[in-house]
Design a protein around this motif. Structure first.
Motif, PDB file in Angstrom:
ATOM      1  N   SER A   1      27.425  17.549   8.943  1.00 54.30           N
ATOM      2  CA  SER A   1      27.898  18.900   8.621  1.00 54.30           C
ATOM      3  C   SER A   1      27.751  19.804   9.845  1.00 54.30           C
ATOM      4  O   SER A   1      28.589  20.682  10.069  1.00 54.30           O
ATOM      5  CB  SER A   1      27.213  19.486   7.395  1.00 54.30           C
ATOM      6  OG  SER A   1      25.859  19.213   7.406  1.00 54.30           O
TER       7      SER A   1
ATOM      8  N   ARG B   1      34.563  23.494  13.520  1.00 56.01           N
ATOM      9  CA  ARG B   1      35.228  24.632  12.877  1.00 56.01           C
ATOM     10  C   ARG B   1      35.153  25.881  13.747  1.00 56.01           C
ATOM     11  O   ARG B   1      36.083  26.686  13.776  1.00 56.01           O
ATOM     12  CB  ARG B   1      34.571  24.914  11.524  1.00 56.01           C
ATOM     13  CG  ARG B   1      35.071  24.042  10.392  1.00 56.01           C
ATOM     14  CD  ARG B   1      34.882  24.730   9.067  1.00 56.01           C
ATOM     15  NE  ARG B   1      33.557  24.633   8.519  1.00 56.01           N
ATOM     16  CZ  ARG B   1      32.663  25.618   8.527  1.00 56.01           C
ATOM     17  NH1 ARG B   1      32.949  26.777   9.083  1.00 56.01           N
ATOM     18  NH2 ARG B   1      31.479  25.455   7.988  1.00 56.01           N
TER      19      ARG B   1
ATOM     20  N   ASP C   1      37.244  21.236   4.369  1.00 58.90           N
ATOM     21  CA  ASP C   1      35.900  21.747   4.112  1.00 58.90           C
ATOM     22  C   ASP C   1      35.904  22.738   2.943  1.00 58.90           C
ATOM     23  O   ASP C   1      34.962  22.783   2.148  1.00 58.90           O
ATOM     24  CB  ASP C   1      35.395  22.423   5.392  1.00 58.90           C
ATOM     25  CG  ASP C   1      33.891  22.481   5.454  1.00 58.90           C
ATOM     26  OD1 ASP C   1      33.255  22.166   4.435  1.00 58.90           O
ATOM     27  OD2 ASP C   1      33.364  22.844   6.504  1.00 58.90           O
TER      28      ASP C   1
ATOM     29  N   LEU D   1      32.707  27.045   1.947  1.00 66.70           N
ATOM     30  CA  LEU D   1      32.831  25.820   2.735  1.00 66.70           C
ATOM     31  C   LEU D   1      31.676  24.875   2.404  1.00 66.70           C
ATOM     32  O   LEU D   1      30.518  25.273   2.410  1.00 66.70           O
ATOM     33  CB  LEU D   1      32.827  26.160   4.218  1.00 66.70           C
ATOM     34  CG  LEU D   1      34.003  27.045   4.657  1.00 66.70           C
ATOM     35  CD1 LEU D   1      33.789  27.566   6.056  1.00 66.70           C
ATOM     36  CD2 LEU D   1      35.310  26.278   4.570  1.00 66.70           C
TER      37      LEU D   1
ATOM     38  N   THR E   1      30.341  22.383   3.976  1.00 67.64           N
ATOM     39  CA  THR E   1      29.334  22.062   4.983  1.00 67.64           C
ATOM     40  C   THR E   1      28.257  23.139   5.061  1.00 67.64           C
ATOM     41  O   THR E   1      27.121  22.836   5.410  1.00 67.64           O
ATOM     42  CB  THR E   1      29.985  21.892   6.360  1.00 67.64           C
ATOM     43  OG1 THR E   1      30.892  22.954   6.561  1.00 67.64           O
ATOM     44  CG2 THR E   1      30.694  20.577   6.475  1.00 67.64           C
TER      45      THR E   1
END
Lengths: 330, 128
Positions: free
Chosen positions: A135, A142, A162, A173, A175
């Motif tokens: 993650s 990202r 995500d 999201l 993660t």
């Protein structure tokens, strides 16, 4: 106690950044000077560490194996457990780096209620480590949307995967939740498992608290204390295009986030976190198990005059022929 | 140094990856500039003060959708006392007539893809 020391360090760092972000004169330091310094320390430190490791002598090939090595043709060999060629080493290293294969074999040693020593598989640490690292990687990728112009399509695709569940606005999201859960698990493991706590140093907790601080400020910025994203991207792009600007109206929490990230980068080469580079240079993993096929010369060997069989045969060639003994050369 | 070639190649790859943002804009030949928005003429205020709109317009729209679609509550009172219909295509796009020159500029810049337009039809750019 050691956990407390680390917590105090991170709290003081965050507090100092919060105070500094309130002072206009300090913002260029937090937003421009420190990030550049931190990145310079990170890059130079990582290169220095890797070169330092690479220069160390390798007296023996100490590949650790857990499978049949290359042997007689009718014995089934296991190229990933006991690699023989360079590409097999690459395969083994890829599994190690991407999936933490050796951690997958982690065992837990415990006394049963009847005081028998019992070993059992412990996959939880592996799962937690994998969840955290992956993650973290996704989150770093990202963030490229703030550092790259134009933004590559892959970054958008990654973010839409995500945010697959389209929960809440801004889109929740996955993660974000996974990294915090994984970090809390890794922290709880150190705090509540007596044996792990015994071997944990302040530095072990420091990395966890620092990462929790970074994730926490990042999540808070996305969902609660919003900052002007356009200004943030202006700042980030200014840094990476080497034309730093400091837009107005970026919230203080952004500077705390950026400061903690700068601390992480600067601290990286001097801490256990340097295993990011070190994993590639683990001697028990990155060497082929070909001791029986290729000679590895120990650089520490004292130079010993040797007389090889070839030389010996050469020296006594005529006498050997005269005796009618078989020669290797023929 | 053992495997010097491989290790140095690895270091070069590492440095190139970390410095991606530095060479990316040069390699893509893109002009790096903050987006300029076309604001509606003659209007000075949105339904909330500009700072709040910047930060929370996505939450406002989300709340509008719930109130209008699920509760039939279609009229809001703005911070300066006007009555405004809770409607993306009528109220928002009524003033900000060109989605390309308003919404998309910032959204593209920071790579946000709101799912408004999964259902709503975006009016053709330029039509007032």
């Amino acid at each position: 106690m050691r956990a407390f020391q680390a917590l105090v360090i991170v709290a003081v760092l965050s507090g100092a950044a919060t105070l500094a972000a309130g002072v206009t004169a300090m913002r260029p330091v937090l937003g421009i000077v420190l990030p550049y310094l931190a990145l310079a320390v990170f890059l130079a430190g990582m290169v220095a560490r890797v070169v330092w490791w690479a220069r160390s002598p390798v007296p023996f090939k100490i590949t650790t194996v857990c499978g049949q090595q290359r042997s007689l043709p009718f014995l089934r060999r296991q190229p990933l457990e006991s690699p023989f060629t360079g590409w097999q080493v690459v395969g083994r290293m890829a599994l190690e780096i991407l999936l933490f294969r050796s951690l997958f074999r982690n065992t837990r040693t415990e006394l049963t209620p009847r005081k028998n020593l019992a070993y059992q598989p412990d996959k939880l640490l592996w799962a937690g480590a994998l969840a955290f690292h992956w993650s973290f990687l996704v989150i770093i990728l990202r963030h490229l949307r703030l550092f790259l112009e134009p933004v590559p399509r892959m970054v958008g695709i990654l973010e839409s995967v995500d945010g697959f569940f389209q929960l809440a606005v801004p889109t929740f999201l996955l993660t974000d939740a996974v990294i915090v859960a994984a970090l809390l698990y890794l922290l709880a493991r150190r705090l509540f498992n007596a044996r792990v706590r015994y071997v944990s140093l302040a530095a072990d907790y420091l990395a966890l608290f620092l990462l929790l601080g970074i994730a926490g400020t990042g999540i808070a910025m996305r969902y609660f204390w919003k900052v002007d994203l356009v200004s943030v991207k202006e700042l980030a792009l200014g840094l990476v295009t080497l034309r730093p600007v400091l837009p107005e109206g970026v919230g203080a929490i952004f500077f705390v986030h950026l400061f903690l990230v700068s601390v992480l980068f600067a601290y990286f080469p001097f801490s256990k976190l340097v295993h990011m580079g070190g994993v590639f240079l683990s001697p028990t993993r990155n060497m082929a198990n070909d001791n029986r096929a290729r000679r590895h010369v120990n650089p520490w060997n004292h130079p010993v005059p040797v007389h090889t069989y070839e030389e010996w045969e050469e020296e006594f060639h005529d006498k050997l022929v005269a005796c009618g003994l078989p020669l290797d050369k023929e | 140094m053992y495997d010097a070639g491989k290790i140095l190649a690895g270091l070069v790859i590492f440095l190139l990856l970390v410095t991606t943002p530095v060479w990316w804009s040069f390699a893509m030949g893109a002009e790096v500039r903050a987006p300029k928005l076309v604001l509606p003429e003659g209007r000075r205020a949105c339904v909330l003060p500009t700072g709040e709109m910047k930060a929370t317009h996505m939450e406002l729209l989300n709340r509008w959708r719930d109130l209008a679609v699920r509760h039939g509550d279609r009229v809001m009172t703005t911070w300066d006392g006007r009555k405004v219909r809770r409607s993306l295509t009528q109220s928002c796009l009524g003033c900000h007539t060109d989605k390309d020159k308003f919404c998309d500029r910032c959204h593209d810049y920071v790579a946000v893809t709101p799912y408004c337009w999964d259902c709503h039809v975006a009016p053709r750019g330029g039509a007032s």
